[in-house]
Design an enzyme around this catalytic site. Sequence first.
Site, PDB file in Angstrom:
ATOM      1  N   CYS A  89       0.472  -0.883   0.204  1.00  0.00           N
ATOM      2  CA  CYS A  89       0.061   0.613  -0.117  1.00  0.00           C
ATOM      3  C   CYS A  89       0.950   1.273   0.299  1.00  0.00           C
ATOM      4  O   CYS A  89       1.865   1.534   1.029  1.00  0.00           O
ATOM      5  CB  CYS A  89      -0.663  -0.393   1.429  1.00  0.00           C
ATOM      6  SG  CYS A  89      -2.117   1.322   1.838  1.00  0.00           S
ATOM      7  N   ILE A  91       0.172   5.239  -0.200  1.00  0.00           N
ATOM      8  CA  ILE A  91      -0.919   6.338  -0.015  1.00  0.00           C
ATOM      9  C   ILE A  91       0.185   7.958  -0.651  1.00  0.00           C
ATOM     10  O   ILE A  91       1.177   7.698  -0.107  1.00  0.00           O
ATOM     11  CB  ILE A  91      -1.065   6.671   1.606  1.00  0.00           C
ATOM     12  CG1 ILE A  91      -1.743   4.829   2.009  1.00  0.00           C
ATOM     13  CG2 ILE A  91      -2.092   7.997   1.561  1.00  0.00           C
ATOM     14  CD1 ILE A  91      -2.038   4.874   3.308  1.00  0.00           C
ATOM     15  N   THR A  95       4.661  15.080  -1.683  1.00  0.00           N
ATOM     16  CA  THR A  95       5.972  14.609  -2.826  1.00  0.00           C
ATOM     17  C   THR A  95       4.912  13.124  -3.509  1.00  0.00           C
ATOM     18  O   THR A  95       3.909  12.936  -3.449  1.00  0.00           O
ATOM     19  CB  THR A  95       6.347  13.815  -2.190  1.00  0.00           C
ATOM     20  OG1 THR A  95       6.359  12.405  -1.615  1.00  0.00           O
ATOM     21  CG2 THR A  95       7.406  15.012  -1.191  1.00  0.00           C
ATOM     22  N   HIS A  97       6.723  10.854  -4.539  1.00  0.00           N
ATOM     23  CA  HIS A  97       7.726   9.747  -3.815  1.00  0.00           C
ATOM     24  C   HIS A  97       6.406   8.270  -4.075  1.00  0.00           C
ATOM     25  O   HIS A  97       6.919   7.270  -5.193  1.00  0.00           O
ATOM     26  CB  HIS A  97       7.475   9.521  -2.740  1.00  0.00           C
ATOM     27  CG  HIS A  97       6.077   9.313  -1.697  1.00  0.00           C
ATOM     28  ND1 HIS A  97       6.108  10.027  -1.629  1.00  0.00           N
ATOM     29  CD2 HIS A  97       6.234   7.786  -1.052  1.00  0.00           C
ATOM     30  CE1 HIS A  97       4.517   9.278  -0.601  1.00  0.00           C
ATOM     31  NE2 HIS A  97       5.107   7.758  -0.533  1.00  0.00           N
ATOM     32  N   ARG A 136     -10.987  -0.102   0.817  1.00  0.00           N
ATOM     33  CA  ARG A 136     -10.267  -1.145  -0.274  1.00  0.00           C
ATOM     34  C   ARG A 136      -9.716  -2.555   0.792  1.00  0.00           C
ATOM     35  O   ARG A 136      -8.818  -3.322   0.208  1.00  0.00           O
ATOM     36  CB  ARG A 136      -9.326  -0.942  -2.040  1.00  0.00           C
ATOM     37  CG  ARG A 136     -10.191   0.512  -2.384  1.00  0.00           C
ATOM     38  CD  ARG A 136      -9.510   0.783  -2.852  1.00  0.00           C
ATOM     39  NE  ARG A 136      -9.641   2.226  -3.677  1.00  0.00           N
ATOM     40  CZ  ARG A 136     -10.654   2.952  -3.142  1.00  0.00           C
ATOM     41  NH1 ARG A 136     -10.896   3.381  -2.277  1.00  0.00           N
ATOM     42  NH2 ARG A 136     -11.590   4.148  -3.908  1.00  0.00           N
TER      43      ARG A 136
END
Length: 159
Positions: A89, A91, A95, A97, A136
């Site tokens: 996961c 998120i 930024t 990233h 999810r």
Amino acid sequence: MSSADKNLSVFSTDGLPDISQATFAIVVAEWNHEITEKLFEGAHATLIRYGAKPENIIRANVPGSYELSFGAQVFARKIEVDAVIALGCVIQGETKHNDYINHAVAHGLTQVSLTYHKPVIFGVLTPNSQEQALDRAGGKHGNKGDEAAMTAIKMLSLV
């Protein structure tokens, strides 16, 4: 169709292969543990529900989603492993990233699958928020872990 419009835990089960002798490796990112543990629980339960033996399901943890490609490769190269499920996961933050990590993981897992001629499943959530991730990972949109396990099962019918 986006997962906002679909329940990740609802899928067709027509023509599933017999997986009672198949061995699955599930590689789980430790980053965002609250989410990835729920993804693992969904994937594991789905494999068992459709015929996998508990002793034929191998779990390995890696520090984060970026490390999923190498973890998947470790298991894909083992002849006794029939399919690999990578769960993570990433998120969205302040930024970019997540863009770099998600692209690298998707590319890496694809390369592992093609190199070892085995299903390597991208079970990585790429939500904008913690709330979307929880939705999810067993929440109102189902569980991406369920979907990843079912994808692995269906892909075994090709090999």
